[in-house]
Motif scaffolding. Structure first.
Motif, PDB file in Angstrom:
ATOM      1  N   GLY A 112       0.814  -1.210   0.000  1.00  0.00           N
ATOM      2  CA  GLY A 112       0.000   0.000   0.000  1.00  0.00           C
ATOM      3  C   GLY A 112       0.850   1.263   0.000  1.00  0.00           C
ATOM      4  O   GLY A 112       0.528   2.241  -0.648  1.00  0.00           O
ATOM      5  N   ALA A 113       1.963   1.246   0.732  1.00  0.00           N
ATOM      6  CA  ALA A 113       2.833   2.429   0.795  1.00  0.00           C
ATOM      7  C   ALA A 113       3.440   2.712  -0.569  1.00  0.00           C
ATOM      8  O   ALA A 113       3.589   3.852  -0.977  1.00  0.00           O
ATOM      9  CB  ALA A 113       3.921   2.234   1.838  1.00  0.00           C
ATOM     10  N   THR A 114       3.806   1.646  -1.291  1.00  0.00           N
ATOM     11  CA  THR A 114       4.384   1.823  -2.619  1.00  0.00           C
ATOM     12  C   THR A 114       3.343   2.402  -3.571  1.00  0.00           C
ATOM     13  O   THR A 114       3.633   3.308  -4.334  1.00  0.00           O
ATOM     14  CB  THR A 114       4.893   0.464  -3.160  1.00  0.00           C
ATOM     15  N   THR A 115       2.120   1.924  -3.499  1.00  0.00           N
ATOM     16  CA  THR A 115       1.047   2.434  -4.360  1.00  0.00           C
ATOM     17  C   THR A 115       0.753   3.889  -4.030  1.00  0.00           C
ATOM     18  O   THR A 115       0.624   4.720  -4.925  1.00  0.00           O
ATOM     19  CB  THR A 115      -0.229   1.577  -4.189  1.00  0.00           C
ATOM     20  N   ALA A 116       0.670   4.201  -2.727  1.00  0.00           N
ATOM     21  CA  ALA A 116       0.423   5.584  -2.311  1.00  0.00           C
ATOM     22  C   ALA A 116       1.582   6.467  -2.751  1.00  0.00           C
ATOM     23  O   ALA A 116       1.380   7.584  -3.232  1.00  0.00           O
ATOM     24  CB  ALA A 116       0.235   5.662  -0.807  1.00  0.00           C
ATOM     25  N   GLY A 117       2.810   5.967  -2.598  1.00  0.00           N
ATOM     26  CA  GLY A 117       3.993   6.721  -3.018  1.00  0.00           C
ATOM     27  C   GLY A 117       3.989   6.971  -4.509  1.00  0.00           C
ATOM     28  O   GLY A 117       4.325   8.065  -4.968  1.00  0.00           O
ATOM     29  N   ALA A 118       3.594   5.966  -5.284  1.00  0.00           N
ATOM     30  CA  ALA A 118       3.538   6.119  -6.743  1.00  0.00           C
ATOM     31  C   ALA A 118       2.481   7.151  -7.119  1.00  0.00           C
ATOM     32  O   ALA A 118       2.690   7.963  -8.018  1.00  0.00           O
ATOM     33  CB  ALA A 118       3.247   4.780  -7.403  1.00  0.00           C
ATOM     34  N   GLY A 119       1.360   7.150  -6.406  1.00  0.00           N
ATOM     35  CA  GLY A 119       0.317   8.131  -6.682  1.00  0.00           C
ATOM     36  C   GLY A 119       0.787   9.548  -6.397  1.00  0.00           C
ATOM     37  O   GLY A 119       0.532  10.470  -7.168  1.00  0.00           O
ATOM     38  N   LEU A 120       1.495   9.717  -5.286  1.00  0.00           N
ATOM     39  CA  LEU A 120       2.039  11.032  -4.942  1.00  0.00           C
ATOM     40  C   LEU A 120       3.091  11.454  -5.962  1.00  0.00           C
ATOM     41  O   LEU A 120       3.164  12.626  -6.354  1.00  0.00           O
ATOM     42  CB  LEU A 120       2.643  11.014  -3.540  1.00  0.00           C
ATOM     43  N   GLU A 121       3.906  10.498  -6.381  1.00  0.00           N
ATOM     44  CA  GLU A 121       4.937  10.775  -7.384  1.00  0.00           C
ATOM     45  C   GLU A 121       4.302  11.246  -8.696  1.00  0.00           C
ATOM     46  O   GLU A 121       4.748  12.223  -9.299  1.00  0.00           O
ATOM     47  CB  GLU A 121       5.738   9.494  -7.615  1.00  0.00           C
ATOM     48  N   GLN A 160       1.336  12.587  -9.045  1.00  0.00           N
ATOM     49  CA  GLN A 160       0.730  13.888  -8.773  1.00  0.00           C
ATOM     50  C   GLN A 160       1.789  14.997  -8.826  1.00  0.00           C
ATOM     51  O   GLN A 160       1.583  16.053  -9.414  1.00  0.00           O
ATOM     52  CB  GLN A 160       0.076  13.847  -7.389  1.00  0.00           C
ATOM     53  N   TRP A 161       2.953  14.729  -8.207  1.00  0.00           N
ATOM     54  CA  TRP A 161       4.048  15.691  -8.201  1.00  0.00           C
ATOM     55  C   TRP A 161       4.533  15.976  -9.618  1.00  0.00           C
ATOM     56  O   TRP A 161       4.730  17.121 -10.007  1.00  0.00           O
ATOM     57  CB  TRP A 161       5.186  15.173  -7.324  1.00  0.00           C
ATOM     58  N   ARG A 162       4.718  14.934 -10.401  1.00  0.00           N
ATOM     59  CA  ARG A 162       5.174  15.117 -11.782  1.00  0.00           C
ATOM     60  C   ARG A 162       4.152  15.889 -12.606  1.00  0.00           C
ATOM     61  O   ARG A 162       4.502  16.691 -13.465  1.00  0.00           O
ATOM     62  CB  ARG A 162       5.497  13.771 -12.413  1.00  0.00           C
ATOM     63  N   ASP A 163       2.886  15.649 -12.339  1.00  0.00           N
ATOM     64  CA  ASP A 163       1.828  16.387 -13.031  1.00  0.00           C
ATOM     65  C   ASP A 163       1.899  17.873 -12.672  1.00  0.00           C
ATOM     66  O   ASP A 163       1.785  18.736 -13.548  1.00  0.00           O
ATOM     67  CB  ASP A 163       0.461  15.802 -12.665  1.00  0.00           C
ATOM     68  N   ILE A 164       2.097  18.176 -11.403  1.00  0.00           N
ATOM     69  CA  ILE A 164       2.224  19.572 -10.955  1.00  0.00           C
ATOM     70  C   ILE A 164       3.406  20.233 -11.664  1.00  0.00           C
ATOM     71  O   ILE A 164       3.297  21.358 -12.178  1.00  0.00           O
ATOM     72  CB  ILE A 164       2.387  19.655  -9.422  1.00  0.00           C
TER      73      ILE A 164
END
Length: 134
Positions: free
Chosen positions: A2-11, A13-17
């Motif tokens: 779950g942490a890896t999936t959440a981390g990938a989602g944040l990553e 999101q960050w790249r999109d920003i």
């Protein structure tokens, strides 16, 4: 897992920003270039226009430091360039000789007013369909 999936989602999101920021800044630079300005130049003029609404009003340079995405030395160089172009005027703070005041000149105010719709148009086009920040 779950942490890896959440981390990938944040990553993602960050790249999109970062991608939206880069596209927006490039487009602002493109539309302002014919007027002799870049995105950072406009940002300083825009903050000064909102902070100093009347001709003759001044703002301390230190108050701009946290509001623009430039180091203090880069901001000082940018203000120096804007001053050379007759868009702003600097003066030393009488109460604190280390402090510096900056004010829009009439020419700076007029140029800001002229290009403001161009910059806001870019923001409208690039950010219109983006969901608001949480």
């Amino acid at each position: 897992m779950g942490a890896t999936t959440a981390g990938a989602g944040l990553e993602d999101q960050w790249r999109d920003i970062l991608s939206v920021h880069a596209r927006t800044m490039c487009e602002i630079d493109r539309v302002l270039h014919p007027h002799g300005l870049g995105a950072s130049d406009f940002e300083v003029l825009d903050i000064l226009a909102s902070e100093t609404p009347r001709e003759g009003d001044q703002c301390r340079v230190q108050n701009l430091v946290g509001r623009v995405h430039l180091s203090q030395s880069a901001l000082s160089r940018l203000i120096g360039r804007l001053e050379k172009e007759g868009l702003v005027q600097r003066s030393v703070c009488a109460e604190d000789r280390r402090g510096v005041w900056v004010a829009l000149t009439r020419r700076g105010r007029e140029l800001h007013d002229e290009v403001l719709p161009l910059q806001r148009g870019v923001l409208e086009r690039t950010l219109r369909d983006r969901p608001p920040a949480p």
